[in-house]
Enzyme design. Sequence first.
Site, mmCIF file in Angstrom:
data_model
loop_
_atom_site.group_PDB
_atom_site.id
_atom_site.type_symbol
_atom_site.label_atom_id
_atom_site.label_comp_id
_atom_site.label_asym_id
_atom_site.label_seq_id
_atom_site.Cartn_x
_atom_site.Cartn_y
_atom_site.Cartn_z
ATOM 1 N N TYR A 198 32.089 11.945 8.089
ATOM 2 C CA TYR A 198 33.088 12.979 8.365
ATOM 3 C C TYR A 198 34.456 12.623 7.787
ATOM 4 C CZ TYR A 198 29.720 14.864 11.733
ATOM 5 O OH TYR A 198 28.608 15.382 12.331
ATOM 6 N N LYS A 205 19.843 4.443 9.598
ATOM 7 C CA LYS A 205 18.837 4.889 8.623
ATOM 8 C C LYS A 205 18.774 3.802 7.548
ATOM 9 C CE LYS A 205 16.031 8.071 7.002
ATOM 10 N NZ LYS A 205 14.736 8.394 7.628
ATOM 11 N N ASP A 257 15.519 9.228 12.529
ATOM 12 C CA ASP A 257 14.473 10.249 12.661
ATOM 13 C C ASP A 257 13.534 9.889 13.809
ATOM 14 O OD1 ASP A 257 13.960 8.096 10.985
ATOM 15 O OD2 ASP A 257 12.486 9.143 9.768
ATOM 16 N N ASP A 274 26.685 12.511 16.678
ATOM 17 C CA ASP A 274 27.010 13.910 16.929
ATOM 18 C C ASP A 274 25.735 14.650 17.331
ATOM 19 O OD1 ASP A 274 28.203 16.361 17.004
ATOM 20 O OD2 ASP A 274 28.742 16.451 14.884
ATOM 21 N N ASP A 283 24.171 15.433 21.533
ATOM 22 C CA ASP A 283 23.885 16.796 21.992
ATOM 23 C C ASP A 283 22.430 16.930 22.427
ATOM 24 O OD1 ASP A 283 26.397 17.791 21.740
ATOM 25 O OD2 ASP A 283 25.908 19.324 20.257
#
Length: 360
Positions: free
Chosen positions: A142, A193, A225, A249, A253
Amino acid sequence: MMNYRITLLPGDGIGPEIMAVAVDVLKVVGGQFNFQCEFQEAPIGGVAIDATGEPLPSQTLQMCRNSDAVLLAAIGGYKWDNLPRHQRPETGLLGLRAGLGLFANLRPAKILPQLIDASTLKREIVEGVDIMVVRELTGGVYFGTPKGVFETETGEKRGVNTMAYTESEVDRIARVGFETAQKRGGNLCSVDKANVLEVSQLWRDRVTQLAPEYPDVELSHLYVDNAAMQLVRWPKQFDTIVTGNLFGDILSDAAAMLTGSIGMLPSASLGASGPGVFEPVHGSAPDIAGQDKANPLAQVLSVAMMLRYALEQPVAADKIEKGVLEVLEQGYRTGDIMSEGMKQVGCKEMAEVLLKVLSV
Ligand code: NAD
């Protein structure tokens, strides 16, 4: 007697209604646990735009810096939706995070036994789930550069973002992860990852190198994943998760939604030093603002996080969390968590019942 200076940022919509409950709760438990809060209130978001033209007036940020902790409710509303980006309420929130250097975001996802049927997953999968996601908040893709939409030699547009972490950025968030795990179940799962991304390989190396400093924490690693899959397959395997900005992020959620009830979820954002910000995950709920319908419990649980993670008052935090469970046990529900056979109440009545429970 300990004295804490708390900056209150009620913000917009239901913000002032739920903040009033948080203040009452702090007064009651303060009296019981021998601490006192000196409250100072400041505008942020839409109310700040109306008063000063800016979503985060410099006096507000200054006041936050000069406090032991910041309690935020929520910002935003229809009225300010069409303003240019730099004047939007959300810009005030981003400015607050940047201004206080809040690089760690703690998002718990705990299934309360009384609300288990609010989850979209089966009872046996979610029963007993108690996860904390520690998300890096000020780095990663970001913020990395280069970023932008550029034109290639052929005239085609190409969008670019850069996922980058320095060793020190990984270390400081990893330490928050280890320390959070120490205060909880002692298990830390680092999510990356590393099989594909170099930035993740560095992340994994650093987290692994720090582990011997925390012998009481059991460290594991998962690829993102797989972590997403495991969260919905068997969430009970997780205690504390630490991960980067983008992965956090999404995973925070997903983890939060295991609980199924947005009006119940608190969060904390912490910096290296200086005050942290404690706030509910939900927004300003403009559709029910001013109607005494808001669920104040996410705000109240944010107070508990503030006591636990900023003010070193874990016993007071426990008391508040138990009090919330007790009012649910007694069958009280605001509209957002209402189910058959329960007693529906408004924000004020929920507060009254909770304060009564906390007073003993
Ligand atoms: P929201 O979380 O405000 O509301 C979503 C739905 O959940 C609404 O139906 C609302 O009534 C309900 N809800 C939320 N909190 C509740 C509570 N405590 N009690 C009862 N019901 C509750 O999200 P939204 O509608 O997408 O956004 C509304 C405004 O809030 C927007 O301006 C948005 O930008 C802002 N927002 C702010 C924050 C924040 O302050 N951190 C976070 C998300 C959204």
